[in-house]
Design a protein around this motif. Structure first.
Motif, PDB file in Angstrom:
ATOM      1  N   THR A  28       0.738  -1.351  -0.130  1.00 46.64           N
ATOM      2  CA  THR A  28       0.019  -0.031  -0.013  1.00 46.64           C
ATOM      3  C   THR A  28       0.766   1.336   0.013  1.00 46.64           C
ATOM      4  OG1 THR A  28      -0.164  -0.004   2.409  1.00 46.64           O
ATOM      5  CG2 THR A  28      -1.916  -1.123   1.234  1.00 46.64           C
ATOM      6  N   THR A  29       2.062   1.309   0.280  1.00 45.14           N
ATOM      7  CA  THR A  29       2.913   2.407   0.225  1.00 45.14           C
ATOM      8  C   THR A  29       4.111   2.236  -0.501  1.00 45.14           C
ATOM      9  OG1 THR A  29       4.399   1.799   1.912  1.00 45.14           O
ATOM     10  CG2 THR A  29       2.293   2.721   2.569  1.00 45.14           C
ATOM     11  N   GLY A  30       4.757   3.415  -1.104  1.00 44.49           N
ATOM     12  CA  GLY A  30       5.876   3.224  -1.855  1.00 44.49           C
ATOM     13  C   GLY A  30       6.966   2.620  -1.093  1.00 44.49           C
ATOM     14  N   GLN A  34      17.568  11.378  -6.849  1.00 50.55           N
ATOM     15  CA  GLN A  34      16.864  12.308  -7.495  1.00 50.55           C
ATOM     16  C   GLN A  34      17.824  13.363  -8.048  1.00 50.55           C
ATOM     17  OE1 GLN A  34      17.054  11.602  -4.238  1.00 50.55           O
ATOM     18  NE2 GLN A  34      16.776  13.343  -3.101  1.00 50.55           N
ATOM     19  N   TYR A  35      19.043  13.388  -7.732  1.00 48.27           N
ATOM     20  CA  TYR A  35      19.913  14.237  -8.135  1.00 48.27           C
ATOM     21  C   TYR A  35      20.650  13.703  -9.638  1.00 48.27           C
ATOM     22  CZ  TYR A  35      19.362  16.485  -3.624  1.00 48.27           C
ATOM     23  OH  TYR A  35      18.795  17.164  -2.547  1.00 48.27           O
ATOM     24  N   ARG A  36      20.721  12.312  -9.689  1.00 54.49           N
ATOM     25  CA  ARG A  36      21.186  11.565 -10.965  1.00 54.49           C
ATOM     26  C   ARG A  36      20.052  11.332 -12.047  1.00 54.49           C
ATOM     27  NH1 ARG A  36      22.557   6.688  -8.954  1.00 54.49           N
ATOM     28  NH2 ARG A  36      22.070   7.155  -6.790  1.00 54.49           N
ATOM     29  N   MET A  37      18.943  11.292 -11.723  1.00 55.74           N
ATOM     30  CA  MET A  37      17.949  10.976 -12.775  1.00 55.74           C
ATOM     31  C   MET A  37      16.535  11.515 -12.301  1.00 55.74           C
ATOM     32  SD  MET A  37      18.402   6.810 -12.767  1.00 55.74           S
ATOM     33  CE  MET A  37      17.187   6.674 -14.039  1.00 55.74           C
ATOM     34  N   SER A  38      15.796  11.822 -13.476  1.00 55.56           N
ATOM     35  CA  SER A  38      14.307  12.448 -13.449  1.00 55.56           C
ATOM     36  C   SER A  38      13.415  11.357 -12.912  1.00 55.56           C
ATOM     37  CB  SER A  38      14.236  13.206 -14.584  1.00 55.56           C
ATOM     38  OG  SER A  38      13.567  12.090 -15.600  1.00 55.56           O
ATOM     39  N   ARG A  39      12.327  11.702 -12.442  1.00 53.74           N
ATOM     40  CA  ARG A  39      11.234  10.934 -11.863  1.00 53.74           C
ATOM     41  C   ARG A  39      10.772  10.085 -13.192  1.00 53.74           C
ATOM     42  NH1 ARG A  39       7.882  11.899  -7.564  1.00 53.74           N
ATOM     43  NH2 ARG A  39       6.386  11.012  -8.838  1.00 53.74           N
ATOM     44  N   ASP A  40      10.685  10.624 -14.330  1.00 57.65           N
ATOM     45  CA  ASP A  40      10.221   9.758 -15.610  1.00 57.65           C
ATOM     46  C   ASP A  40      11.324   8.656 -16.113  1.00 57.65           C
ATOM     47  OD1 ASP A  40       7.823  11.469 -15.515  1.00 57.65           O
ATOM     48  OD2 ASP A  40       8.813  12.546 -17.214  1.00 57.65           O
ATOM     49  N   GLU A  91       1.004   1.287 -12.674  1.00 54.22           N
ATOM     50  CA  GLU A  91       1.205   2.740 -12.957  1.00 54.22           C
ATOM     51  C   GLU A  91       1.188   3.301 -11.534  1.00 54.22           C
ATOM     52  OE1 GLU A  91       0.123   6.839 -15.145  1.00 54.22           O
ATOM     53  OE2 GLU A  91      -0.714   4.895 -15.611  1.00 54.22           O
ATOM     54  N   GLN A  92       0.263   3.047 -10.768  1.00 49.83           N
ATOM     55  CA  GLN A  92       0.142   3.792  -9.311  1.00 49.83           C
ATOM     56  C   GLN A  92       1.284   2.903  -8.465  1.00 49.83           C
ATOM     57  OE1 GLN A  92      -2.260   2.054 -11.068  1.00 49.83           O
ATOM     58  NE2 GLN A  92      -4.340   2.879 -10.086  1.00 49.83           N
ATOM     59  N   GLU A  93       1.715   1.846  -8.557  1.00 49.99           N
ATOM     60  CA  GLU A  93       2.590   1.452  -7.781  1.00 49.99           C
ATOM     61  C   GLU A  93       4.257   1.876  -8.171  1.00 49.99           C
ATOM     62  OE1 GLU A  93       1.201  -3.192  -6.903  1.00 49.99           O
ATOM     63  OE2 GLU A  93       1.361  -2.803  -8.809  1.00 49.99           O
ATOM     64  N   VAL A  94       4.326   2.070  -9.412  1.00 50.80           N
ATOM     65  CA  VAL A  94       5.716   2.502  -9.750  1.00 50.80           C
ATOM     66  C   VAL A  94       5.518   3.695  -9.316  1.00 50.80           C
ATOM     67  CG1 VAL A  94       6.871   3.343 -11.784  1.00 50.80           C
ATOM     68  CG2 VAL A  94       5.713   0.957 -12.036  1.00 50.80           C
ATOM     69  N   SER A  95       4.360   4.631  -9.363  1.00 47.34           N
ATOM     70  CA  SER A  95       4.487   5.882  -8.955  1.00 47.34           C
ATOM     71  C   SER A  95       4.959   6.254  -7.453  1.00 47.34           C
ATOM     72  CB  SER A  95       3.165   6.701  -9.163  1.00 47.34           C
ATOM     73  OG  SER A  95       3.108   8.131  -8.799  1.00 47.34           O
ATOM     74  N   ALA A  96       4.239   5.080  -6.693  1.00 46.45           N
ATOM     75  CA  ALA A  96       4.454   5.277  -5.350  1.00 46.45           C
ATOM     76  C   ALA A  96       6.017   4.976  -4.942  1.00 46.45           C
ATOM     77  CB  ALA A  96       3.514   4.179  -4.513  1.00 46.45           C
ATOM     78  N   ILE A  97       6.618   3.899  -5.747  1.00 47.47           N
ATOM     79  CA  ILE A  97       8.214   3.710  -5.473  1.00 47.47           C
ATOM     80  C   ILE A  97       8.931   4.873  -5.745  1.00 47.47           C
ATOM     81  CG2 ILE A  97       9.901   2.025  -6.337  1.00 47.47           C
ATOM     82  CD1 ILE A  97       7.877   0.021  -6.630  1.00 47.47           C
ATOM     83  N   THR A  98       8.475   5.424  -6.960  1.00 45.95           N
ATOM     84  CA  THR A  98       9.338   6.735  -7.261  1.00 45.95           C
ATOM     85  C   THR A  98       9.223   7.691  -6.282  1.00 45.95           C
ATOM     86  OG1 THR A  98       8.949   6.056  -9.730  1.00 45.95           O
ATOM     87  CG2 THR A  98       9.807   8.274  -9.203  1.00 45.95           C
ATOM     88  N   ASN A  99       8.074   7.913  -5.802  1.00 49.46           N
ATOM     89  CA  ASN A  99       7.740   8.997  -4.678  1.00 49.46           C
ATOM     90  C   ASN A  99       8.709   8.596  -3.615  1.00 49.46           C
ATOM     91  OD1 ASN A  99       6.016  10.254  -6.092  1.00 49.46           O
ATOM     92  ND2 ASN A  99       4.191   9.362  -5.228  1.00 49.46           N
ATOM     93  N   PHE A 100       8.581   7.487  -3.274  1.00 50.15           N
ATOM     94  CA  PHE A 100       9.421   7.015  -1.805  1.00 50.15           C
ATOM     95  C   PHE A 100      11.185   7.492  -2.147  1.00 50.15           C
ATOM     96  CE2 PHE A 100      12.247   3.586  -0.343  1.00 50.15           C
ATOM     97  CZ  PHE A 100      12.199   3.802   1.052  1.00 50.15           C
ATOM     98  N   LEU A 101      11.410   7.032  -3.395  1.00 47.88           N
ATOM     99  CA  LEU A 101      12.940   7.178  -3.697  1.00 47.88           C
ATOM    100  C   LEU A 101      13.119   8.742  -3.587  1.00 47.88           C
ATOM    101  CD1 LEU A 101      13.417   4.709  -6.474  1.00 47.88           C
ATOM    102  CD2 LEU A 101      14.152   4.336  -4.231  1.00 47.88           C
ATOM    103  N   GLY A 129      11.956  10.809  -1.927  1.00 51.83           N
ATOM    104  CA  GLY A 129      11.715  11.526  -0.330  1.00 51.83           C
ATOM    105  C   GLY A 129      10.343  11.793  -0.121  1.00 51.83           C
ATOM    106  N   GLU A 130       9.348  11.385  -0.916  1.00 55.34           N
ATOM    107  CA  GLU A 130       7.824  11.893  -0.879  1.00 55.34           C
ATOM    108  C   GLU A 130       7.296  10.669  -0.141  1.00 55.34           C
ATOM    109  OE1 GLU A 130       6.180  13.083  -4.656  1.00 55.34           O
ATOM    110  OE2 GLU A 130       8.347  14.216  -5.042  1.00 55.34           O
ATOM    111  N   THR A 131       6.051  10.711   0.319  1.00 56.84           N
ATOM    112  CA  THR A 131       5.397   9.963   1.164  1.00 56.84           C
ATOM    113  C   THR A 131       3.730   9.491   0.556  1.00 56.84           C
ATOM    114  OG1 THR A 131       4.158  11.467   2.480  1.00 56.84           O
ATOM    115  CG2 THR A 131       6.328  10.568   3.298  1.00 56.84           C
TER     116      THR A 131
END
Length: 724
Positions: free
Chosen positions: A487-489, A520-526, A547-557, A559-561
């Motif tokens: 349920t969470t990134g 986040q300093y080496r790659m973009s979210r996309d 798509e939502q799961e990939v987005s959640a993992i990306t958010n975690f990486l 620093g978002e929640t």
């Protein structure tokens, strides 16, 4: 979409066409007898996987005169340490066929190293499917209606190339290729399916295994035989049995619908006379928790003898029951002939990650030496039911140490001893098959052996098996996963990513598994989201994630929640039950146990080369392979190093092997284990070499791609011959 670049000169084209018309050599010998061959036309030398050559021009007396004959650079290595070449090249009619770090197929003049053609499977894109590893290609000699061809895998595709031009053979599959995801009997969309190791040819059939993700979600590893002319599947053997098939009762009733793995990733051997293909298999997925696959789990971790024309099982022998330790069979079995009680017996010799040799009758699978069923501890992880016993060969003795006790802690310095001792007391370490735990369990020999994918070499004139071995301890630590893991990134990261990149995003020690701290300093979210979805290099595809799961993992990486919505009806697929190949546990990664300076935590030797007499079941000799010069200069005896890539044995009395972390290529005396010649490579030779003869001159060639164990990556093939 695909392209090949023929760059040979006109005169060489004419020579090759004459060779093809004359039909100078077939790709496989009709049986497994000792033949005098000048080519190296099959992966690991021959269909028996002997890694042996009758060539003797280079021998004990003159090997010190070896010099570089030619070198070739593929041009697509990644100097940051992110690529490798694990290819054992083949040589047919003076042409060397190999693969590059970027998964291109290449053909070279075997005398000069001049490029003849190159095939790029991904000319307009980076390689994004499956692990970035290829161990070689397959040659088929053709027939009256079909030209000779090279069968070559990249990502999920298997290609058929004209051996003389490198052009796609459009009549094969769909415009020259097939998708290895097709024909597995269930939906594997988004799951990683590739072929790191080449298959093997019998008549018009290519018998092919696959490499898979070994995580919580994985495709099944069924073995398939393809018509090499058309790409059509001729037969399939279900390594996870379906209802009504032998072994089905060794799994939960519906396991074939959700369990993955049990794949033949390491290659196979073929007895032409018997018409039997011998296939080693890996563990079921997930590697380290099997509560959703309770049972013995046939045909995981087994040697399978299959009728090569039909796929019918002749016999099997399972070397690990209900594997929880990633004890895949790491290399093709050697087909050998041994003398027992005055009789010559055709047998199968299978080396293992645990450092054992299983020697089995080739017709029946019956062991030739005693094997003991030994009891091992039960698991204390929720839902796990370990198999109570495991088979342990009593002869030959193991070629790697079996237990890491306190008395085995490194002694290279007082500081190293103390550093390791402080950690050692916290870990469960009591030998083989101690179940994974939350405290941390010692895996010794480690996840990469013992024996590894380089395999063993066999001398048919003496009955001696030669195998290099790692003695690197690893620590496996399990972590509980709760409802947040779906349920969470952060939870999704722990479930799918932490095993490689670390719980704290720190990466894995000494491996090609990079840290994700400050990503986040080496790659973009996309860019991050794209690589999670499609995979890149050694990282498999996680295309099954929504798509939502990939987005959640990306958010975690980043620093978002942001959470993946737990009330989504789509989330029902992730119930941790036998309806899905889930696990209530993850793990902290593939972590070598090392001291404060990065050396193995155990006393040396850390890497060995071993000669095992299969007639008597005894170890003839064992010597270190590789060294750390900085330790030698301090007066510490040669330690050996972790090593990858196998040996080649010759009738000239030699063992050629690179493999070691010190990036050297060596020739050993096969009688004594003495080093007779060595040279420095431009990068680690983490591949099995090949030897061949053209115009009366013998060559030895090794891929020097580096990239393992934190060493530099390069893109060389290096060929050596006598200087006079």
């Amino acid at each position: 979409m695909y392209q090949s670049v023929p760059i040979y000169r006109h005169y060489y084209s004419i020579v090759l066409l004459i060779v093809a018309i004359c039909g100078c050599r077939s790709d496989n010998s009709p049986d497994n007898s000792i033949e005098s061959l000048t080519d190296w036309s099959v992966y690991l030398g021959d269909a028996a996987s002997s890694q042996y050559s009758t060539l003797s021009q280079i021998n004990r007396e003159n090997v010190d005169q070896l010099a570089l004959a030619w070198s070739y650079r593929t041009g697509d290595g990644d100097t940051t340490g992110r690529t490798q070449i694990q290819c054992n090249p083949i040589i047919v009619d003076s042409i060397l066929y190999a693969t590059s770090p970027g998964l291109k197929a290449i053909a070279l003049n075997a005398v000069t190293g001049e490029e003849i053609w190159r095939f790029d499977p991904f000319p307009t894109e980076i390689v994004s499917e499956g692990p970035g590893i290829s161990r070689g290609v397959v040659y088929w000699k053709g027939d009256d209606k079909h030209p000779s061809r090279i069968m070559f895998s990249a990502g999920s595709k298997l290609f058929a190339l004209n051996s003389l031009t490198g052009h796609l053979i459009k009549s094969f599959g769909s415009d020259g290729s097939i998708n290895l995801r097709d024909g597995l009997g269930r939906d594997v969309t988004g799951l990683s399916v590739s072929a790191r190791t080449p298959g093997i040819i019998y008549q018009h059939l290519l018998i092919q295994g696959t490499s898979l993700s070994e995580g919580i979600r994985s495709a099944p590893g069924h073995i398939r035989a393809y018509d090499v002319r058309t790409g059509l599947i001729e037969w399939i053997f279900h390594t996870i049995p379906h209802p009504g098939e032998f072994g089905y009762e060794t799994w939960p009733a519906d396991a074939y619908q959700y369990v993955g793995g049990v794949n033949a990733w390491s290659g196979m051997s073929l007895d032409h006379r018997r018409g039997i293909v011998y296939v080693p298999t890996g563990s079921a997925a997930f590697d380290f928790w099997g509560g959703n696959r309770v049972g013995k789990n046939l045909f995981a971790n087994s040697i399978l003898a299959l009728d090569v024309l039909t796929g019918e099982r002749k016999w099997h022998y399972q070397v690990v029951r209900h594997d929880l330790w990633d004890r895949d069979l790491p290399a093709p079995p050697n087909l050998v002939t041994v003398e027992h009680d005055g009789q010559k017996i055709d047998a199968v010799a299978q080396v293992t990650k645990s450092g054992h040799v299983f020697l089995l009758d080739r017709d029946s699978g019956i062991p030739l030496f005693p094997i003991e069923e030994r009891a091992f501890p039960a698991s204390d992880l929720n839902g796990e039911i370990t198999w109570p016993t495991q088979p342990i060969p009593l002869k030959p003795p193991p070629f790697a140490r079996q237990r890491f006790g306190k008395e085995d802690i490194t002694n290279i310095s007082h500081e190293s001893y103390q550093y390791v001792a402080d950690r050692f007391g916290e870990i469960r370490s009591n030998g083989q098959f101690v179940p994974p735990s939350l405290d941390g369990t010692m895996i010794f020999p480690g996840f990469d052996g013992g024996a590894e994918w380089g395999g063993a070499g066999y001398d048919p004139t003496t009955g001696i098996l030669y195998v290099n071995s790692n003695e690197m301890p690893w620590i496996l630590t399990m972590i509980p996963l709760n409802a947040d893991s779906v349920t969470t990134g952060k939870g999704l990261y722990q479930r799918y990513c932490a095993g490689c990149h670390g719980v704290e995003l720190e990466g894995s020690t000494g491996d090609d598994l990079p840290p994700l701290i400050d990503i986040q300093y080496r790659m973009s979210r996309d860019e991050v989201a794209e690589k999670i979805a499609s995979g890149v290099g050694f990282m498999p595809s996680f295309g099954f994630l929504k798509e939502q799961e990939v987005s959640a993992i990306t958010n975690f990486l980043f620093g978002e929640t942001e959470e993946y919505p737990s009330n989504s009806t789509e989330n029902i697929d992730y119930q941790l039950s036998n309806d899905f190949a889930g696990s209530p546990y993850g793990h902290t990664g593939y972590n070598r146990f090392i001291d404060q300076n990065g050396y193995p935590a155990v006393k040396p030797p850390w890497g060995t080369l071993n000669a095992i007499d299969l007639n008597t079941g005894t170890i003839k000799w064992s010597v270190p392979i590789g060294e750390f010069s900085e330790l030698t200069e301090k007066g510490i005896p040669q330690t050996g190093t972790e090593n990858y890539g196998g040996p080649v044995i010759t009738s000239g009395g030699l063992i050629f092997i690179a493999a070691s972390k010190d990036e050297r290529f060596r020739a050993f005396d096969k009688e004594t284990g003495d080093v007779l010649w060595e040279t420095q490579l431009p990068a680690g030779g983490y591949a099995t070499p090949a030897t061949y003869e053209v115009n009366g001159k013998q060559y030895v060639v090794i891929a020097a791609g580096g990239g393992k164990m934190g060493t530099k990556s390069r893109d060389y093939y290096m060929a050596y011959s006598l200087s006079q």
